[in-house]
Design an enzyme around this catalytic site. Structure first.
Site, mmCIF file in Angstrom:
data_model
loop_
_atom_site.group_PDB
_atom_site.id
_atom_site.type_symbol
_atom_site.label_atom_id
_atom_site.label_comp_id
_atom_site.label_asym_id
_atom_site.label_seq_id
_atom_site.Cartn_x
_atom_site.Cartn_y
_atom_site.Cartn_z
ATOM 1 N N GLU A 118 11.185 -30.924 29.398
ATOM 2 C CA GLU A 118 12.177 -31.371 28.441
ATOM 3 C C GLU A 118 12.043 -32.011 27.399
ATOM 4 O OE1 GLU A 118 11.495 -31.888 32.134
ATOM 5 O OE2 GLU A 118 13.437 -31.189 32.760
ATOM 6 N N HIS A 153 18.858 -36.813 41.038
ATOM 7 C CA HIS A 153 20.221 -35.988 40.748
ATOM 8 C C HIS A 153 21.694 -36.885 41.042
ATOM 9 C CE1 HIS A 153 17.438 -33.219 42.788
ATOM 10 N NE2 HIS A 153 18.350 -32.288 41.935
#
Lengths: 337, 408
Positions: A60, A129
């Site tokens: 990322e 998540h």
């Protein structure tokens, strides 16, 4: 007018801008050939080529770091974090670099960058998540942060974000990808095709950054919400039969203060709801600005309903999620206060 | 606990009070390392990550396959550029000591790397420098007065007083805005290079990082992306042996060299004498040609020594022997180029002394001019009103309110 899911609307926003502007490039983990784990970029590589839409390594900080370099070159990168929960490795790049580049270089370099990420819970995603990290971004000067609550806004806000000359964080409530969700998890999922905001115009249009909207007009109480909680708040107002005015903020920074101020001065009461954890959440900022702007019009303390200050649990998801019962209960308390 | 496990914490060869020892630094003979074609298979030059490309020998001669990339005129200009950088550093260090600014960082002993590297680039290429590549700007004739105004954070500061001294930015001179956070820009350079490839142009990027910061994950991210997308970028590691007080072994760990970090990524990786102006230019030119020919990235470890303190806030006598600078086996870049040019009879001690005086006068004149626009401590400083500008392209309402509240 075509009806779209939020996924299709987001995909369409990418396609509209990629067709219009060669400088728009799209990448992220699983974003290219496969089209993203939520399918938000499906078909883009096939249509625009591997030069414009491609898969990235699982890195990322590298995705955002390279995108900053591309933006400085003159491109308009749109990158996807597979989940908002995965953005933390990129935090230094977002906070120290993307957000500061225009300021520190006195405009010599700018960073027209969009970082998209699915946010929020409601899909049994557990703690990695399901998070809603918007307050981490709203705290950073130089960033704009948006949270759409429906397909129409998702497309219009994303196009506005891509056209903006500053970095924009787009948090997409993943529970809303396929249909509006009012917090009643036992009910069958309503598709966007049956919701008026599932009507999405073709081609380019924008929802300007910094503009909220009233989703439900009311006289007795102002509810400030964004993302999934807009739908929960609307349903909660019906269930407790309170004439609440529900404002969908849409953009958190810059905040639409005139809209908020006018509504709270009208109703004299304010409830703030978000899915993110309570302490130091964006709701705290909202309480402060409402108190500052509307104190002498308030008839009751401003209350907040938010996620509990725990990690997002798996099995206890619906006890964690601030559903209609908690929001409705808080509405009553604000009315009694 | 009765087990046999022990934590290994690497230590430098010597600490203050000890005699400098660089016997562990293996120096290849000048001219001994081959110069492969730029399209060489990276697998064939893995050994070059463990050697050192050198051109100037101890006698001052330019020898071997890497020599000859610059004319005498270019070398003389290079010498003067390095002298200018050193004189600039000396004046600005003094200005900081005199309280005219808050902070300064020299590049003493490392001048050859940025100065010669810049000469291998073309207009339109972009460096993503660290705080010790002022030579890139000076070698590209960026106005010294503008650099000083930035250091003084005065009314003429091109960055409007927003950045710490020496964190320059100049798109026009191919010098990306210095962040101040370490390693973050290494991967941005790779992204810039990817963008150039996406647009099908011929501009290339140069990433810069120090030995210590190669430990950051952004360094490794940069290598992953550069390797995967064959980005047209030169990945520079300036190994000056010291990261503030931490010797290079803490970041390098078990890897033989920093250049060897590139091998696992299939990136051609060179190790070069960073105090040898000719070697720096030749190796830079090789890597730049590779990048511009769409052959992908090159990693270069420039072996040098940080001869001065890390910054004006640092005192190296607390962690390394004072004599270490003089014992450094690769010498001083200015002296080495000067000796080479004297040996070639295109330069002399007299001309050198004269050039030093001219450069000092030039720097002093620029300094006087810059100080006429203010210093950090005497002012005038950039306006407070301007502090609120440039956070976004357009000032949002909340910042406008705060500016009013601040009284502007």
């Amino acid at each position: 007018m075509p009806r779209m899911t939020m996924i299709e609307a987001i995909r369409d926003a990418h396609a509209v801008k990629m067709a219009e502007d060669d400088n728009v490039v799209v990448y992220g983990e699983d974003v290219g050939y496969f089209g993203g784990v939520f399918r938000c970029t499906a078909g883009l590589q096939e249509r625009f080529g591997k030069n414009r839409c491609f898969d990235a390594p699982i890195n990322e900080s590298g995705i955002v770091g390279t995108a900053i370099g591309m933006a400085a070159f003159g491109l308009r990168p749109v990158v996807e974090m597979q989940f908002a929960d995965y953005v933390y490795p990129a935090f230094d790049q977002i906070v120290s670099e993307a957000a500061r580049l225009r300021y520190r270089s006195a405009g010599d370099f700018i960073c027209p960058l969009v970082v998209r990420m699915p946010t929020g819970g409601g899909i049994f995603g557990g703690q990695t998540h399901s998070q809603s990290p918007e307050a981490l971004f709203t705290h950073v000067s130089g960033l704009k942060t948006v949270v759409p609550s429906n397909p129409y806004d998702a497309k219009g806000l994303l196009i506005a974000a891509i056209e903006d000359n500053d970095p924009v964080i787009v948090l997409e409530p993943k529970r809303l990808y396929n249909g509006p969700f009012d917090g009643d998890h036992d009910k069958p999922v309503t598709p966007w095709s049956k919701h008026p905001l599932g009507e999405v115009p073709e081609g380019r249009y924008t929802v300007p950054l910094g503009q909220g909207i009233i989703r439900r007009e009311g006289a007795d109480l102002t509810v400030l919400a964004y993302g999934t909680m807009v739908h929960v708040a609307e349903a909660a107002a019906e269930s407790v039969d309170i004439d609440a005015e529900v404002i969908d903020l849409r953009t958190l920074i810059p905040l639409d203060m005139p809209l908020i101020e006018a509504s709270v001065k009208k109703t004299g009461r304010c409830l703030i709801v978000h899915e993110a954890t309570l302490t130091s959440g964006f709701g705290a900022e909202l309480v402060a600005v409402v108190a500052d702007a509307c104190f002498y019009h308030l008839e009751a303390p401003i209350l907040r309903v938010a996620g509990w200050d725990t990690p997002y649990p798996h099995a206890q998801e619906w006890d964690y999620f601030p559903g209609q019962a908690r929001v409705g209960g808080a509405m009553k308390r604000v009315m009694e206060g | 606990m009765s087990g046999g496990l022990r934590l290994h914490v690497p230590e430098p060869e010597v600490r203050p009070g000890g005699a400098p020892d660089f016997s562990g630094v293996k120096i290849a003979k000048a001219g001994s390392v081959r110069r492969p074609p730029v399209d060489v298979d990276p697998a064939e030059i893995r050994d070059m990550a463990y050697s050192i490309i050198r051109v100037l020998n101890r006698a001052g001669e330019a020898v071997g396959a890497w020599s000859g990339s610059l004319s005498d005129t270019e070398l003389l200009a290079g010498l003067k550029t390095m002298m200018r950088v050193r004189a600039f550093d000396r004046r600005m260090l003094m200005a900081q000591r005199q309280g005219k600014t808050s902070f300064y960082m020299q590049c003493l002993g490392e001048e050859a790397i940025a100065c010669a590297f810049r000469k291998a680039l073309e207009p339109g290429d972009m460096n993503f420098p660290t705080y010790r590549q002022q030579g890139l700007l000076i070698a590209d004739d960026y106005p010294l007065g503008d650099m000083m105004c930035q250091i003084y954070s005065n009314r003429r500061d091109p960055l409007k007083g927003r950045q710490l001294p020496i964190m320059y930015s100049s798109k026009a001179h191919g010098f990306f805005s210095i962040s101040g956070n370490l390693a973050t820009q290494f991967v941005q350079a790779v992204g810039w290079a990817m963008a150039s490839a996406i647009k099908g142009g011929d501009r290339i990027a140069a990433a810069w990082i120090g030995d210590g910061s190669t430990a950051e994950s952004d360094f490794h991210s940069g290598l992953v992306f550069a390797s995967t997308y064959k980005a047209p970028v030169v990945l520079n590691i300036v190994n000056n042996q010291w990261a503030i007080s931490t010797f290079q072994g803490i970041a390098r760990g078990g890897s033989g060299t920093f250049a060897a970090r590139g091998l696992g990524f299939g990136i051609p990786s060179l190790r070069v004498d960073g105090n040898d102006y000719l070697a720096v230019h030749a190796a830079a030119q090789w890597a730049v040609e590779r990048a511009r020919s769409n052959l992908g990235p090159t990693l270069i470890e420039w072996v040098t020594y940080r001869a001065a303190a890390h910054s004006t806030s640092d005192d190296p006598s607390a962690y390394r022997p004072k004599e270490e600078t003089d014992a450094w086996p690769l010498g001083d870049p200015i002296k080495r180029l000067k000796n080479h040019l004297i040996l070639k009879a295109v330069w002399s001690e007299e001309r050198h002394v004269q050039a030093e005086a001219e450069i000092d006068a030039e720097i002093l004149a620029a300094q006087k001019q810059a100080e006429s626009h203010g210093t950090l401590h005497t002012g005038p400083r950039p306006s407070v009103r301007d502090m609120f500008e440039g956070v976004y392209e357009e000032m949002p309402p909340h910042l406008r309110r705060q500016r009013q509240e601040a009284g502007y």
